[in-house]
Design an enzyme around this catalytic site. Structure first.
Site, short mmCIF file in Angstrom:
data_model
loop_
_atom_site.label_atom_id
_atom_site.label_comp_id
_atom_site.label_asym_id
_atom_site.label_seq_id
_atom_site.Cartn_x
_atom_site.Cartn_y
_atom_site.Cartn_z
N SER A 87 0.80 -1.24 0.00
CA SER A 87 0.00 0.00 0.00
C SER A 87 0.82 1.28 0.00
O SER A 87 0.25 2.37 -0.08
CB SER A 87 -0.94 0.01 1.21
OG SER A 87 -2.00 -0.89 1.01
N LYS A 90 0.09 3.81 -2.67
CA LYS A 90 -0.94 4.84 -2.58
C LYS A 90 -0.36 6.24 -2.44
O LYS A 90 -1.07 7.23 -2.67
CB LYS A 90 -1.88 4.52 -1.41
CG LYS A 90 -2.72 3.28 -1.69
CD LYS A 90 -3.37 2.71 -0.46
CE LYS A 90 -4.16 1.44 -0.83
NZ LYS A 90 -4.54 0.65 0.33
N SER A 142 -6.14 3.33 4.35
CA SER A 142 -5.57 2.47 3.30
C SER A 142 -6.65 1.76 2.49
O SER A 142 -6.52 0.59 2.13
CB SER A 142 -4.62 1.43 3.91
OG SER A 142 -3.69 0.97 2.94
N LYS A 253 3.26 6.61 4.94
CA LYS A 253 2.30 5.55 4.59
C LYS A 253 2.89 4.18 4.91
O LYS A 253 4.06 3.91 4.65
CB LYS A 253 1.97 5.62 3.10
CG LYS A 253 0.86 4.65 2.67
CD LYS A 253 -0.49 5.11 3.18
CE LYS A 253 -1.61 4.11 2.85
NZ LYS A 253 -1.55 2.91 3.72
#
Length: 442
Positions: A87, A90, A142, A253
């Site tokens: 993730s 992202k 997320s 993140k």
């Protein structure tokens, strides 16, 4: 007084000699002034010798640490190895979305987001949310369904959005990155490296809107369905945990899939410096300890120093056929990250344009300052004209006059001489005719 490290001092001496020899050949007093200026910079960057800091012991399979201001890689562990980013993908999704669309855009959820899989906030087809609200869901919770909705809003499809994302990654220097989706779900053609993700994270933190989102711990979004998830909580424990929190953390993140393992792009700011740390494929709490070890290493062992100042006059050079000489200024600021311990043999060379011809326009590139670490180029900063320089037409024609006028005057003299000679001969001929006439009549 602390003595300089012999290796650094030797490198500086060699560069000094090379620069002086170059400028002696040029025979330009003005350029010599710049040489001494640059030599002073070289002396400035030589640091007192101390024991070099030990590299951090990171448990993750791959890691990278860069300085957000300079972009310099401070530490790498298999930093260029292609791996699944999960993730952390992202971050690029959010960056591209904010660059291609407005945060206030209203997004209507289509049929595809609800089939994204993985973590989601259970978006419903036909639901309307702003792009900003979807970005909060993407970066804090997320949410993969938010990622698909964002991609379709920005470019019409996940596939087209992946193309845009890959182009943007290449622009940032992330040459070993290729994404197939906006959320990071496993795909053999979806990969990146720790170094590339650090570059992407660095650019993301330059975006004020995105920076605001990733530093947020909790956020509430409006949902029409009272049972729908409205409260979002940031998965990044560095921002809020009493156990795993990090002083000065600013983002960025986390990510996880079975194939990718635990991943993180972590950013933190301290004493005016910001660092970006990336760890790929680690396990459990090592995610937080690895990130903190990297950040501590960067803050404790490195420092930034400004070597070039934008707009500052660095030298003055003559302009051929110009009314005046021209001041050269640096086109941009340049900061360099130096180790606090050890010594640096950074080399700074001035490469002026061989000949500057008038007219000169303000901002015109007329040379550059090149910085090298050994044989490795580090940076090149353009030197540009600080002002316009108009053409001096007298100076343009002076060489012509100098070389052409004497022959021209000689030709005029020769022509006049020949003319006078012709007149003299005509007079002599008339005199002979007159003498012959007088002789006949007498």
């Amino acid at each position: 007084m602390v003595e300089f490290d012999k290796r650094a001092r030797g490198a500086i001496t060699q560069n000094a000699q090379a620069l002086i020899e170059y400028n002696c050949l040029q025979g330009d007093v003005v350029r010599k002034r710049l040489v001494y200026l640059l030599l002073s910079v070289m002396l400035l960057v030589a640091l007192p010798p101390q024991a070099e800091a030990e590299e951090p012991q990171v448990m993750g399979e791959a890691a990278a640490l860069i300085d957000a201001q300079t972009g310099m890689l401070l530490y790498g562990k298999d930093a260029h190895k292609k791996m699944y980013p999960a993730s952390t993908t992202k971050v690029l999704t959010a960056l591209v979305a904010l660059e291609k669309a407005k945060a206030s855009d209203v997004v209507t959820i289509g049929a595809n987001p609800i089939h994204a899989g993985g973590t989601s906030i259970w978006l419903a087809e036909g639901e309307k949310l702003t792009l900003e609200e979807l970005l909060y869901a993407l970066m804090l919770n997320s949410a993969n369904d938010a990622g698909v909705a964002i991609a379709e809003h920005v470019s019409g499809s996940v596939e087209e959005f992946a193309k845009i994302s890959n182009e943007r990654a290449k622009q940032l220097g992330a040459k070993n990155t290729h994404f197939t989706n906006p959320h990071g779900m496993p795909n053999k053609d979806h990969y990146s490296t720790a170094y590339d993700m650090a570059l992407i994270g660095r650019e993301a933190m330059r975006n004020k809107e995105l920076r605001q989102i990733v530093t947020t711990v909790h956020h509430e979004i409006p949902r029409t369905d009272p049972e729908a998830q409205k409260y979002l909580f940031n998965h990044n424990k560095l921002l809020w945990s009493k156990v795993f929190g990090y002083q000065g953390a600013t983002g960025l993140k986390t990510g996880y899939t079975v194939e990718a393992g635990q991943c993180i792009i972590a950013s933190a700011e301290r004493d005016g410096r910001e660092l970006i740390a990336v760890v790929l494929r680690t396990e459990g709490n090592n995610l937080w300890t690895d990130a903190k070890i990297l950040l501590d290493y960067g803050f404790n062992n490195f420092q930034n120093r400004q070597l070039v100042y934008a707009g500052k006059v660095m030298t003055n050079l003559p302009v051929k056929y110009g009314k005046t000489s021209v001041n050269l200024v640096a086109s941009e600021n340049y900061f360099h990250t130096f180790p606090k311990q050890g010594a640096s043999d950074l080399q700074i060379n001035f490469e002026p344009q061989e000949e500057i011809l008038a007219p000169v326009v303000k901002g015109q590139i007329l040379g550059k300052v090149v910085l090298k670490d050994g044989e490795r180029p580090v940076a090149a900063i353009n030197l540009v004209a600080a002002e316009d320089v108009q053409r001096d037409w007298f100076a343009v024609f002076k060489p012509i006059l100098s070389w052409g006028l004497p022959p021209f005057l000689f030709l005029l003299w020769l022509r006049r001489r020949r003319r006078l000679l012709k007149i003299r001969r005509q007079r002599q001929a008339r005199r002979r005719q007159y003498a012959d006439y007088l002789q006949k009549i007498t």
